[in-house]
Scaffold this active site. Sequence first.
Site, PDB file in Angstrom:
ATOM      1  N   CYS A   7      -1.850   5.904   2.126  1.00 39.31           N
ATOM      2  CA  CYS A   7      -2.326   4.964   1.313  1.00 39.31           C
ATOM      3  C   CYS A   7      -2.941   3.592   1.089  1.00 39.31           C
ATOM      4  O   CYS A   7      -4.366   4.351   1.411  1.00 39.31           O
ATOM      5  CB  CYS A   7      -0.330   4.088   1.832  1.00 39.31           C
ATOM      6  SG  CYS A   7      -0.258   3.563   3.270  1.00 39.31           S
ATOM      7  N   ARG A  13       3.115   2.419   4.862  1.00 39.22           N
ATOM      8  CA  ARG A  13       3.839   3.383   4.095  1.00 39.22           C
ATOM      9  C   ARG A  13       3.313   4.566   4.778  1.00 39.22           C
ATOM     10  O   ARG A  13       4.050   5.928   4.927  1.00 39.22           O
ATOM     11  CB  ARG A  13       3.677   3.994   2.572  1.00 39.22           C
ATOM     12  CG  ARG A  13       4.220   2.166   1.872  1.00 39.22           C
ATOM     13  CD  ARG A  13       3.336   1.747   0.462  1.00 39.22           C
ATOM     14  NE  ARG A  13       2.665   1.870   0.746  1.00 39.22           N
ATOM     15  CZ  ARG A  13       1.978   1.719  -0.323  1.00 39.22           C
ATOM     16  NH1 ARG A  13       1.926   1.899  -1.689  1.00 39.22           N
ATOM     17  NH2 ARG A  13       0.512   1.125  -0.578  1.00 39.22           N
ATOM     18  N   ASP A 118       4.673  -0.729  -2.068  1.00 42.47           N
ATOM     19  CA  ASP A 118       4.730  -1.408  -0.293  1.00 42.47           C
ATOM     20  C   ASP A 118       5.835  -2.589  -0.262  1.00 42.47           C
ATOM     21  O   ASP A 118       5.908  -2.799  -1.064  1.00 42.47           O
ATOM     22  CB  ASP A 118       3.170  -1.760  -0.397  1.00 42.47           C
ATOM     23  CG  ASP A 118       2.680  -1.828   0.951  1.00 42.47           C
ATOM     24  OD1 ASP A 118       3.803  -2.172   1.899  1.00 42.47           O
ATOM     25  OD2 ASP A 118       2.112  -2.947   1.063  1.00 42.47           O
TER      26      ASP A 118
END
Length: 119
Positions: A7, A13, A118
């Site tokens: 990420c 994440r 996100d």
Amino acid sequence: MNILFVCTGNTCRSPMAEALFKSAAAEKNLDVSVKSAGLFAPENGKASLYAVEALFEKNIALNHTSSQLSEEKVEWADLVLTMTEQHKQLAAHEFSESRDKIYTLKEYVKGESGDIIDP
């Protein structure tokens, strides 16, 4: 098999994906190694409090420090799963010799485009 989740900052994440996958793999007794990294991650940053709390609700501990995506990590991985199409494009550009093993998570799992936003 070695799987790398990617990420932006490697604080929310991708560490969550790593922890969730490790938990599921352990339950199914799968022989896999899993790591995560971020395209713009600070070295040794802390995981997001929200990520820690969300995983805690699922009885999964998250003891994580962030790390930058590197050639070494990409070479280690058999499969690189990014959280967004932009992450995929940046990683494929940076590590063009490995582009054939870089997918978005949704692309790899569902065969469709789309991002993991996100939280």
